[in-house]
Scaffold this active site. Structure first.
Site, PDB file in Angstrom:
ATOM      1  N   GLU A  43       0.901  -1.051  -0.193  1.00 62.01           N
ATOM      2  CA  GLU A  43      -0.010   0.083  -0.030  1.00 62.01           C
ATOM      3  C   GLU A  43       0.923   1.216   0.061  1.00 62.01           C
ATOM      4  O   GLU A  43       1.614   1.447   0.813  1.00 62.01           O
ATOM      5  CB  GLU A  43      -0.908  -0.105   1.222  1.00 62.01           C
ATOM      6  CG  GLU A  43      -2.130   1.005   1.033  1.00 62.01           C
ATOM      7  CD  GLU A  43      -1.960   2.190   1.781  1.00 62.01           C
ATOM      8  OE1 GLU A  43      -1.528   3.195   1.065  1.00 62.01           O
ATOM      9  OE2 GLU A  43      -2.094   2.230   3.004  1.00 62.01           O
ATOM     10  N   CYS A  77      -1.481   8.926   2.615  1.00 65.85           N
ATOM     11  CA  CYS A  77      -1.241   8.433   1.489  1.00 65.85           C
ATOM     12  C   CYS A  77      -2.150   8.615   0.344  1.00 65.85           C
ATOM     13  O   CYS A  77      -2.047   8.797  -0.784  1.00 65.85           O
ATOM     14  CB  CYS A  77      -0.880   6.941   1.498  1.00 65.85           C
ATOM     15  SG  CYS A  77      -2.289   6.072   2.387  1.00 65.85           S
TER      16      CYS A  77
END
Length: 275
Positions: A43, A77
């Site tokens: 991720e 993110c």
């Protein structure tokens, strides 16, 4: 680097999961094949678009954009760091977004009412300030912020850029800081093409009162998660992960369990051997 590399290379480790930068994710993927083939889920970074359509509730959209970008000092993110606003409501939206950014109270989270703390360390602080300087150099307009807050700590002023083009560095690279870039667009087709013009694909957002319009657009966006009239809204049952250089695999939900599961088939005839 010492600990992480040792884990990835160790022959007794069968599965590696990592959350962090795309550069480190690529390194992990490369190392994972040096001693057998390890399963890897990643991720990674993002440059997520948030699209505000001209039928959106502007006040709600400003709140969504504010959370999508300034949460955790922009150190997220999936931050909505490419904010596309349709031309008919652009000026109204920018004025409201700038006012909200100016109202943010900076300080230690131990201080009453503090809404934005410091960047995580000196390296990240200098990185964010470097991107702000780059945005100025390349012709974007700083409407608010654009500097350091105070003389102590790694505090960055909540910054809003306008007149940003898709070719600018701040429009393409992950900043990981409290820097909002607002773009103007004309048509739905145009904004989908621009939103998808990235090597990332972690998340996206859409603000609109028209559900069929928003859902149709969501299906065209190359992103692992698309939020409509909300942002950073997570659920343990909803898979999370990205397209492209935003990663491999999914966390959460049944899809998240699959990454940690090996499938085995056992066949046994009930009435004797068969070919």
């Amino acid at each position: 680097p010492t600990c992480g590399e040792a884990i990835v290379l160790h022959p007794d480790v069968n599965k590696v999961a990592f959350t962090g930068s795309t550069a480190v994710g690529k390194r992990i993927q490369s190392l994972s094949s040096q001693h057998g083939l390890k399963r890897v889920s990643l991720e990674l970074g993002g440059k997520s678009p948030l699209i505000v359509l001209d039928d959106a509730d502007v006040d709600q959209a400003v709140e969504v954009a504010h959370i999508g970008l300034f949460l955790n000092q922009g150190q997220c993110c999936c931050a909505g760091s490419r904010l596309y606003v349709q031309e008919g409501i652009y000026d109204k939206f920018v004025a409201a977004a700038v006012a909200k950014a100016k109202a943010i109270k900076l300080g230690s989270y131990s201080e009453p009412g503090a809404e934005q703390g410091p960047q995580v360390d000196d390296i990240q602080f200098k990185r964010v300030m470097g991107y702000i300087d780059k945005g100025k150099e390349e012709g974007a307009t700083v409407v608010t912020g654009g500097g350091r807050h105070g003389s102590k700590g790694y505090f960055v002023e909540p910054t809003v850029f306008t007149n940003v083009t898709d070719e600018m560095t701040i429009a393409k690279e992950e900043i990981f800081g409290p820097v909002m870039s607002i773009f103007k667009f004309s048509t739905d087709i145009e904004v989908v093409e621009r939103a998808n013009n990235t090597r990332y694909g972690l998340a996206a957002g859409i603000c609109s009162k028209n559900a069929p319009r928003a859902l149709g657009m969501a299906n065209q966006l190359r992103a692992g998660t698309v939020w409509i009239n909300t942002y950073d809204n997570f659920d343990p049952a909803a898979p999370f992960g990205g397209y492209g250089e935003s990663g491999i695999g999914r966390d959460k939900g049944s899809a998240g369990l699959e990454a940690w599961t090996e499938t085995k088939t056992i066949t046994m005839p009930l009435d004797g051997p068969k070919c």
